[in-house]
Write an enzyme that holds these catalytic residues in place. Structure first.
Site, short mmCIF file in Angstrom:
data_model
loop_
_atom_site.label_atom_id
_atom_site.label_comp_id
_atom_site.label_asym_id
_atom_site.label_seq_id
_atom_site.Cartn_x
_atom_site.Cartn_y
_atom_site.Cartn_z
N GLY A 184 -33.62 -17.84 -26.09
CA GLY A 184 -33.33 -16.99 -27.25
C GLY A 184 -34.20 -17.24 -28.46
O GLY A 184 -33.98 -16.65 -29.51
N CYS A 213 -41.05 12.60 -22.36
CA CYS A 213 -40.35 13.81 -22.79
C CYS A 213 -39.03 13.50 -23.47
O CYS A 213 -37.96 13.82 -22.95
CB CYS A 213 -40.14 14.72 -21.59
SG CYS A 213 -41.66 15.55 -21.16
N TYR A 225 -33.37 -0.76 -28.81
CA TYR A 225 -32.82 -1.69 -29.80
C TYR A 225 -33.23 -1.34 -31.22
O TYR A 225 -32.90 -2.09 -32.15
CB TYR A 225 -33.32 -3.12 -29.56
CG TYR A 225 -33.23 -3.63 -28.14
CD1 TYR A 225 -32.01 -3.75 -27.49
CD2 TYR A 225 -34.38 -4.03 -27.47
CE1 TYR A 225 -31.95 -4.24 -26.19
CE2 TYR A 225 -34.33 -4.53 -26.18
CZ TYR A 225 -33.11 -4.62 -25.54
OH TYR A 225 -33.06 -5.12 -24.28
N GLU A 254 -34.50 -22.71 -22.00
CA GLU A 254 -34.98 -21.55 -21.22
C GLU A 254 -35.70 -20.52 -22.09
O GLU A 254 -35.23 -19.40 -22.27
CB GLU A 254 -33.78 -20.88 -20.54
CG GLU A 254 -33.05 -21.79 -19.59
CD GLU A 254 -31.73 -21.22 -19.11
OE1 GLU A 254 -31.24 -21.67 -18.06
OE2 GLU A 254 -31.16 -20.34 -19.80
N1 LLP Z 1 -31.57 -17.78 -20.53
C1 LLP Z 1 -30.69 -16.82 -20.24
C2 LLP Z 1 -29.48 -17.17 -19.51
C3 LLP Z 1 -30.93 -15.49 -20.65
O1 LLP Z 1 -30.04 -14.56 -20.37
C4 LLP Z 1 -32.11 -15.19 -21.35
C5 LLP Z 1 -32.41 -13.83 -21.78
C6 LLP Z 1 -33.02 -16.23 -21.60
C7 LLP Z 1 -32.72 -17.51 -21.18
C8 LLP Z 1 -34.33 -16.01 -22.29
O2 LLP Z 1 -34.20 -15.55 -23.59
P1 LLP Z 1 -35.52 -15.50 -24.50
O3 LLP Z 1 -35.98 -16.91 -24.69
O4 LLP Z 1 -36.52 -14.68 -23.80
O5 LLP Z 1 -35.08 -14.88 -25.77
N2 LLP Z 1 -34.42 -7.28 -23.25
C9 LLP Z 1 -34.11 -7.97 -24.49
C10 LLP Z 1 -33.90 -9.44 -24.29
C11 LLP Z 1 -32.85 -9.73 -23.24
C12 LLP Z 1 -32.71 -11.22 -23.00
C13 LLP Z 1 -31.88 -11.46 -21.81
N3 LLP Z 1 -31.64 -12.84 -21.54
C14 LLP Z 1 -35.21 -7.68 -25.50
O6 LLP Z 1 -36.16 -7.00 -25.18
O7 LLP Z 1 -35.12 -8.13 -26.64
#
Ligand code: LLP
Length: 437
Positions: A253, A367, A339, A295
């Protein structure tokens, strides 16, 4: 020579002597000509530097940290190989991600398999492939996985995903740690207590630890410390029931910069808040320090990727708006439509033109009126054929792309020290019907 929003572009991005944008030592206008547009350009050095930065910032504060790249942000075989070479583990969320990573030689033992509704086929595939950890998200999965492991006479390593009722203040579509979400066993409702007891009593499951993920992107630090505090307090009494917390994951995140005026905290700040809270609580509650698994997805690849488009039709509605249409759009980047995500943009072939700026809206070719990539951006006067580059496009753009309107997906090029290499070819019309029978 540098330019205003250089901090949003891959590391080492520059201006050429001709006033064009270069990324990874390659001129974006040349790449556009050579490979066509829309094109996604990834800078390998930025990806590797981000991976190394996460490892360094966390392990220097907390030695036993594993950085698991969240492959949902962007996965190709080349990306899986880079993650492997950098010594990262992999967060996967589908049989498809497992399969793609295995095909690139990524060891299944270093994968953590997430998802709120893994299918029986996916679970069998993961168990039989030797996926190291399955992050169990519901009772149905807990039962099924124990049966699958038992019938194969193995003990499967698992973590339980808990939902700690902590709001990370992300977009509603991407917040995952509050009570009212589909993910994880809720602490507040009490179901996590049942889940921990059941997991401890499951003979073919080895409960290695606990996971939560609060949302994405998280620009605040406080939700991480609050959630670690809450979850460890909650877990302490379960030690007398046999819980041995060997692994602990606060998910991913970590935010990146999309707009210059919204900078994210540095990785070191996330590392500091997470590791100091973990150490403090473990010391206070008498836990041995568990392996910490983080992660990051977006923060590894987001800045490394640039989306490159060619300007086509320009429609001026006097006193209302000028629409500049590009040859990509919501099919390769749904984030603005989904979003309301904001992006900056530059004209790669007019980087040093500082006269005649106009406010325009960059629209896609799909479209739908909502297919707008960047609203109201100030750019040098545009003509058809100009090359637009949108930074911070490395995460969750191609990963969420579609063939809407039967448009082929863009090609992907990796650049490094002045060389470029295609890592995913552009889809063809043939590809679009390849699965039709
Ligand atoms: N760990 C878990 C369990 C997750 O569900 C996610 C992302 C991550 C790690 C990685 O999060 P990151 O470090 O990439 O923020 N499509 C959305 C983001 C969805 C994230 C889903 N889970 C967007 O474009 O902002």
């Amino acid at each position: 020579m540098t330019f205003d929003n250089v901090s949003l572009f891959p590391m080492g991005s520059k201006l050429s002597e001709n006033g064009t944008l270069t990324v990874g030592g390659c001129d974006i206008t040349n790449l556009a000509q050579k490979y066509g547009t829309p094109l996604y350009v990834y800078d390998e050095n930025t990806i590797r530097t981000m991976a190394k930065t996460f490892v360094k910032e966390f392990t220097s504060r907390y030695e036993s940290t594993v950085v698991a790249y969240a492959s949902k942000a962007f996965l190709t075989k080349a990306m899986a190989r880079i993650a492997n070479e950098e010594g990262l583990s992999l967060d996967v969320v589908s049989g498809g991600e497992i399969s793609a990573a295995i095909s690139a030689g990524f060891p299944a033992s270093r994968m953590d398999f997430h998802g709120n509704n893994k299918t029986p086929e996916e679970l069998i595939y993961a168990v039989e492939s030797g996926v190291g950890t399955i992050v169990v998200d519901g009772f149905h999965e807990l039962n099924l996985l124990n049966q699958l492991a038992s019938s194969r006479e193995i003990v499967q390593g698992i973590m339980l995903r808990l939902s700690p009722s902590v709001d990370a203040h992300t977009h509603g579509h991407t917040t995952t740690g509050i009570l009212d979400v589909k993910f994880g066993f809720s602490i507040e409702s009490g179901e996590s207590t049942t889940a921990i007891r059941q997991a401890l009593g499951s003979t073919n499951l080895d409960l290695k630890g606990i996971h939560f993920h609060l949302g994405s992107p998280i620009f605040e630090l406080e939700p991480y410390s609050q959630a670690i505090d809450t979850v460890l307090d909650y877990l302490a009494p379960f030690r007398s029931e046999g819980l041995n917390l060997r692994e602990f994951s606060p998910g991913g995140g970590f935010a990146i910069g999309y707009m210059r005026n919204q900078p994210p905290p540095p990785i070191s700040a996330y590392a500091e808040v997470i590791t100091s809270m973990l150490i403090k609580k473990c010391t206070q509650l008498g836990f041995d320090l568990p392996k910490l698994i983080i992660e990051p997805g977006r923060s590894i690849v987001g800045r490394a990727g640039v989306a490159v488009y060619t300007v086509g039709v320009i429609k001026d509605i006097p006193t209302v708006r000028t629409y500049v249409s590009l040859d990509g759009g919501m099919g390769d980047n749904i984030r603005p439509a989904l979003y309301g995500s904001e992006y900056e943009a530059v004209v790669a072939n007019k980087m040093t033109v500082d006269t005649g700026h106009e406010i325009v809206t960059l629209a896609g070719k799909y479209c739908e009126s909502g297919d707008i990539l960047v609203k109201d951006v100030s750019l040098p006067t545009l003509e058809s054929g100009d090359i637009i580059a949108i930074p911070s496009s490395g995460a969750y753009c191609l990963a969420m792309s579609s063939n809407y309107n039967m448009n082929p997906r863009p090609a992907v090029v990796m650049v490094k020290d002045g060389t470029s290499q295609i890592i995913r070819r552009r889809e063809t019309y043939q590809d679009l019907i390849a699965l039709d029978v």
